[in-house]
Enzyme design. Structure first.
Site, PDB file in Angstrom:
ATOM      1  N   HIS A 194       0.814  -1.209   0.000  1.00 19.04           N
ATOM      2  CA  HIS A 194       0.000   0.000   0.000  1.00 19.04           C
ATOM      3  C   HIS A 194       0.854   1.268   0.000  1.00 19.04           C
ATOM      4  O   HIS A 194       0.499   2.258  -0.637  1.00 19.04           O
ATOM      5  CB  HIS A 194      -0.928   0.004   1.215  1.00 19.04           C
ATOM      6  CG  HIS A 194      -2.139  -0.834   1.029  1.00 19.04           C
ATOM      7  ND1 HIS A 194      -2.692  -1.556   2.042  1.00 19.04           N
ATOM      8  CD2 HIS A 194      -2.899  -1.079  -0.058  1.00 19.04           C
ATOM      9  CE1 HIS A 194      -3.754  -2.210   1.590  1.00 19.04           C
ATOM     10  NE2 HIS A 194      -3.894  -1.926   0.321  1.00 19.04           N
ATOM     11  N   ARG A 301      -1.416  -8.683 -15.641  1.00 18.85           N
ATOM     12  CA  ARG A 301      -1.437  -9.747 -14.624  1.00 18.85           C
ATOM     13  C   ARG A 301      -2.880  -9.959 -14.168  1.00 18.85           C
ATOM     14  O   ARG A 301      -3.512  -9.035 -13.661  1.00 18.85           O
ATOM     15  CB  ARG A 301      -0.554  -9.365 -13.444  1.00 18.85           C
ATOM     16  CG  ARG A 301       0.916  -9.167 -13.819  1.00 18.85           C
ATOM     17  CD  ARG A 301       1.720  -8.754 -12.586  1.00 18.85           C
ATOM     18  NE  ARG A 301       3.141  -8.651 -12.868  1.00 18.85           N
ATOM     19  CZ  ARG A 301       3.765  -7.517 -13.174  1.00 18.85           C
ATOM     20  NH1 ARG A 301       3.075  -6.381 -13.245  1.00 18.85           N
ATOM     21  NH2 ARG A 301       5.060  -7.516 -13.402  1.00 18.85           N
ATOM     22  N   ARG A 337      -1.689 -12.269 -19.417  1.00 16.09           N
ATOM     23  CA  ARG A 337      -1.057 -13.484 -18.903  1.00 16.09           C
ATOM     24  C   ARG A 337      -2.080 -14.329 -18.157  1.00 16.09           C
ATOM     25  O   ARG A 337      -2.860 -13.806 -17.349  1.00 16.09           O
ATOM     26  CB  ARG A 337       0.096 -13.128 -17.956  1.00 16.09           C
ATOM     27  CG  ARG A 337       0.892 -14.339 -17.490  1.00 16.09           C
ATOM     28  CD  ARG A 337       2.064 -13.924 -16.610  1.00 16.09           C
ATOM     29  NE  ARG A 337       1.625 -13.394 -15.321  1.00 16.09           N
ATOM     30  CZ  ARG A 337       2.459 -12.877 -14.425  1.00 16.09           C
ATOM     31  NH1 ARG A 337       3.746 -12.794 -14.685  1.00 16.09           N
ATOM     32  NH2 ARG A 337       1.993 -12.425 -13.272  1.00 16.09           N
ATOM     33  N   GLU A 436      11.140 -17.549 -18.451  1.00 19.51           N
ATOM     34  CA  GLU A 436      11.562 -17.179 -17.103  1.00 19.51           C
ATOM     35  C   GLU A 436      12.230 -18.338 -16.376  1.00 19.51           C
ATOM     36  O   GLU A 436      12.522 -18.257 -15.179  1.00 19.51           O
ATOM     37  CB  GLU A 436      10.375 -16.642 -16.293  1.00 19.51           C
ATOM     38  CG  GLU A 436       9.136 -17.497 -16.367  1.00 19.51           C
ATOM     39  CD  GLU A 436       7.912 -16.804 -15.777  1.00 19.51           C
ATOM     40  OE1 GLU A 436       8.087 -15.829 -15.014  1.00 19.51           O
ATOM     41  OE2 GLU A 436       6.788 -17.232 -16.071  1.00 19.51           O
ATOM     42  N   ASN A 459      12.580 -11.176 -13.712  1.00 17.09           N
ATOM     43  CA  ASN A 459      12.519 -11.359 -12.262  1.00 17.09           C
ATOM     44  C   ASN A 459      12.766 -12.821 -11.888  1.00 17.09           C
ATOM     45  O   ASN A 459      13.639 -13.140 -11.079  1.00 17.09           O
ATOM     46  CB  ASN A 459      11.167 -10.900 -11.715  1.00 17.09           C
ATOM     47  CG  ASN A 459      10.873  -9.450 -12.039  1.00 17.09           C
ATOM     48  OD1 ASN A 459      11.707  -8.746 -12.584  1.00 17.09           O
ATOM     49  ND2 ASN A 459       9.684  -9.008 -11.719  1.00 17.09           N
ATOM     50  N   ASP A 460      11.978 -13.720 -12.471  1.00 22.50           N
ATOM     51  CA  ASP A 460      12.138 -15.141 -12.159  1.00 22.50           C
ATOM     52  C   ASP A 460      13.337 -15.749 -12.873  1.00 22.50           C
ATOM     53  O   ASP A 460      13.967 -16.672 -12.355  1.00 22.50           O
ATOM     54  CB  ASP A 460      10.865 -15.914 -12.530  1.00 22.50           C
ATOM     55  CG  ASP A 460       9.848 -15.918 -11.399  1.00 22.50           C
ATOM     56  OD1 ASP A 460      10.261 -15.702 -10.239  1.00 22.50           O
ATOM     57  OD2 ASP A 460       8.662 -16.126 -11.665  1.00 22.50           O
ATOM     58  N   ARG A 470      14.542 -14.185  -4.397  1.00 26.29           N
ATOM     59  CA  ARG A 470      14.642 -12.722  -4.391  1.00 26.29           C
ATOM     60  C   ARG A 470      13.882 -12.088  -3.242  1.00 26.29           C
ATOM     61  O   ARG A 470      13.998 -10.889  -3.017  1.00 26.29           O
ATOM     62  CB  ARG A 470      14.159 -12.152  -5.731  1.00 26.29           C
ATOM     63  CG  ARG A 470      12.793 -12.594  -6.176  1.00 26.29           C
ATOM     64  CD  ARG A 470      12.600 -12.285  -7.661  1.00 26.29           C
ATOM     65  NE  ARG A 470      11.402 -12.879  -8.232  1.00 26.29           N
ATOM     66  CZ  ARG A 470      10.282 -12.229  -8.473  1.00 26.29           C
ATOM     67  NH1 ARG A 470      10.201 -10.955  -8.190  1.00 26.29           N
ATOM     68  NH2 ARG A 470       9.243 -12.832  -9.006  1.00 26.29           N
ATOM     69  N   CYS A 507       9.473  -8.151 -20.323  1.00 29.39           N
ATOM     70  CA  CYS A 507       8.451  -7.557 -19.454  1.00 29.39           C
ATOM     71  C   CYS A 507       8.842  -7.584 -17.989  1.00 29.39           C
ATOM     72  O   CYS A 507       8.048  -7.219 -17.124  1.00 29.39           O
ATOM     73  CB  CYS A 507       7.114  -8.277 -19.640  1.00 29.39           C
ATOM     74  SG  CYS A 507       7.137 -10.014 -19.133  1.00 29.39           S
TER      75      CYS A 507
END
Length: 580
Positions: A194, A301, A337, A436, A459-460, A470, A507
């Site tokens: 948040h 997403r 996705r 990924e 990221n992955d 991570r 991405c």
């Protein structure tokens, strides 16, 4: 005493102001028993606190809607309002008061522990932070019960306020209305927490995940927030303050200049067109996408559909969400996705299966194929929505050819069903796969006859290549995007696509970092997808790129094995991009 704190940069910019410490109510709860005569009074206190917060949420939503600064934030305001009405929170705490004869605050914290058990096995970063939503709402309820919800005191100077908290919910911002807030600093949080959402929606700098910020700082401490570097400097020397004032002024000038690039053609110096797409979490992010005039959506997403429920979203609900995004983009491509969920991320408390290592277990495309009825529902909703725009379907965590083959069979079945039912759909919807997992990057040939495009999820890919969680602070320093193995997997995937006419986009988080733009362009990448806020910064960098000059430099960089030499070459490349 002057010192610096390091955390996660989630909203860029520079803030200079006085610290205001927001109380952490969960640490201040008293435990005591009450007589029968006070039971209903305690329940009334709980309900009154909940009603007060609902009114505050409605007031905050009305204020932000008027300013058009809250597309991302309003979704979470709605979620917290729904949670307040859920009988598993306030009414369940009341029942504990009645059964155990304990004070409302103690009952509420007990109920929180019960609710959090449902989230303990969740590993996905986005869904795990929904666990934080429950904690933040209970925190807000406790502050209301304890009388701790207070605005900053008037300052002795004209400096704005830097909000320092263990964590921060949207409702916490109610007390700050009318105050001059410069930025946020919190002990916990991530990119979708948040605090990050509030900061980005208000375009204020923020650093989260600092751990000890709330306990180390004192009220009215002078604080500098560097939202780009993830650094907070407490009680800095006057020379450092002056340096940051100059940098802040330069940033504001730079932002004004960037805004002028919104409608500029996205081409390099030699005239090569580049696509700049956006990653979005929910349909509410579309305002940000239109604000930067992006070329489309490269990653939508769909996990947000699980945010406010314990059941699964229906086909019609999914269809409406996908349809709204496609119609809003007016023909520009939208890559959606499929659910990146797992057996431990299904939000079904009675069927949650704890896995020894969820990151390597039944998740993403594996989970969807293990639940074909569930997957078929999403594919039907996607196909129905395809008539409203240019839809592309993206499969996460693909490693095997049979995963695409089975998905194609389910798509064919979905089309047959829709045809029999007389429901329209587009016949030419493209199917893509996320790269990924190292296995996918090393054997891209499996995609040639099965997929229309590839999308690299850095990221992955970094996580799996380097065997580093991570989210684990103990090994966070080993998470290295510039590791030679990572760069070669990315470059190899891009070159395979170029050689075989298979479009490749990137991405992952790195796509939105301008310092990597020239590196990826030199690898041959022509399609980037990132958070909307980063589009114009990346655009500015690529407009200065000369691909004929870049390609040989990047190829030489990719041959380096020694980390120090590779980083030196990268910094030299980045310095050239900055000075261009």
């Amino acid at each position: 005493m002057s010192f610096a704190l390091h955390g996660l940069a989630v909203s860029s910019g520079i803030a200079i102001g006085r610290a205001h410490l927001v109380s952490h109510a969960l640490l201040e709860v008293s435990h005591y028993e009450i007589p029968d005569s006070r039971v209903e009074d305690e329940c009334a206190r709980l309900r009154t606190a909940a009603a007060a917060i609902k009114a505050e949420l409605a007031a905050l939503k009305g204020t932000t809607a008027a300013s058009q600064a809250s597309a991302e934030l309003n979704a979470f305001l709605d979620l917290q309002a729904m949670m307040l009405d859920d009988p598993l929170l306030v009414e369940a705490a009341c029942e504990r008061v009645r059964q155990q004869h304990i004070n409302a605050e103690w009952a509420l914290t007990q109920q929180l522990d019960t609710l959090l058990e449902q989230f303990d096995a969740i590993e996905d970063p986005y869904l795990r932070e929904r666990r934080a939503d429950v904690i933040q709402l209970v925190e807000r309820l406790l502050k209301e019960l304890l009388g701790l919800a207070r605005p900053p005191k008037p300052r002795r100077d004209d400096l704005p306020t830097v909000v320092v908290a263990h964590d921060l919910s949207p409702a916490d911002t109610i007390g700050f209305r009318g105050q001059h807030i410069a930025g946020f600093l919190t002990d916990v949080g991530g990119p979708t927490s948040h605090t990050a959402i509030v900061a980005r929606s208000l375009q204020l700098p923020a650093v989260v995940g600092v751990r000890l910020a709330r306990s180390l700082l004192e009220e009215d401490d002078l604080v500098i927030i560097d939202g780009a570097r993830g650094v907070a400097i407490v009680n800095p020397h006057p020379s450092i303050v002056e340096e940051y004032r100059l940098r802040k002024a330069e940033l504001e000038i730079s932002r004004t200049r960037l805004a002028r690039l919104k409608d500029a053609p996205t081409v390099t110096l030699d005239g090569t067109p580049i696509e700049l797409l956006c990653n979005i979490e929910t349909p509410r992010d579309l305002d940000l996408v239109h604000r930067v005039n992006a070329d489309g959506i490269g990653l939508y997403r769909t996990e947000f559909l699980f945010l406010d429920r314990l059941d699964r979203p229906s086909e019609d609900e999914q269809y409406e969400a996908y349809r709204d995004v496609l119609k809003s983009m007016k023909g520009k491509p939208v890559t959606i996705r499929t659910f990146d969920l797992g057996g431990d991320k299904d939000f079904a408390p009675n069927t949650t299966r704890v896995q020894p290592n969820p990151a390597l277990g039944l998740r993403a495309i594996r989970y969807c194929l293990a639940e074909p009825t569930f997957f078929l529902t999403q594919l039907r909703a996607l196909l129905r929505a395809s008539v409203h725009g240019t839809l592309k379907i993206l499969l996460p965590m693909v490693a095997h050819a049979h995963e695409i083959d089975q998905t194609l069979q389910l798509i064919a079945r979905a089309k047959e069903q829709l045809q029999r039912e007389g429901k329209k759909f587009a016949e030419d919807v493209e199917l893509g796969a996320m790269v990924e997992i190292p296995a996918a990057a090393l054997t891209p040939g499996i995609f040639l006859k099965r997929a229309h495009f590839l999308s690299i999820g850095t990221n992955d890919l970094i996580q799996y290549t380097l065997a580093i969680d991570r989210q684990d602070d103990a090994v966070a320093d080993l998470y290295d995007p510039l590791h030679p193995a990572v760069l070669r997997l990315i470059a190899g995937t891009i070159q395979f696509g170029v050689k075989n006419g298979l479009p490749v986009s990137l991405c992952g988080e790195l796509a939105g970092h301008p310092e990597y733009t020239w590196l990826f362009l030199g690898m041959g990448l022509r399609q980037f997808s990132m958070h909307p806020e980063r589009v114009l910064s990346v655009k500015q960098r690529l407009l200065r790129a000369d691909l004929a000059d870049l390609a040989p430099k990047v190829q030489r960089l990719l041959k380096l094995d020694e980390p120090a030499r590779l980083r030196e070459a990268f910094e030299k490349l980045n310095a050239a991009a900055t000075s261009a």
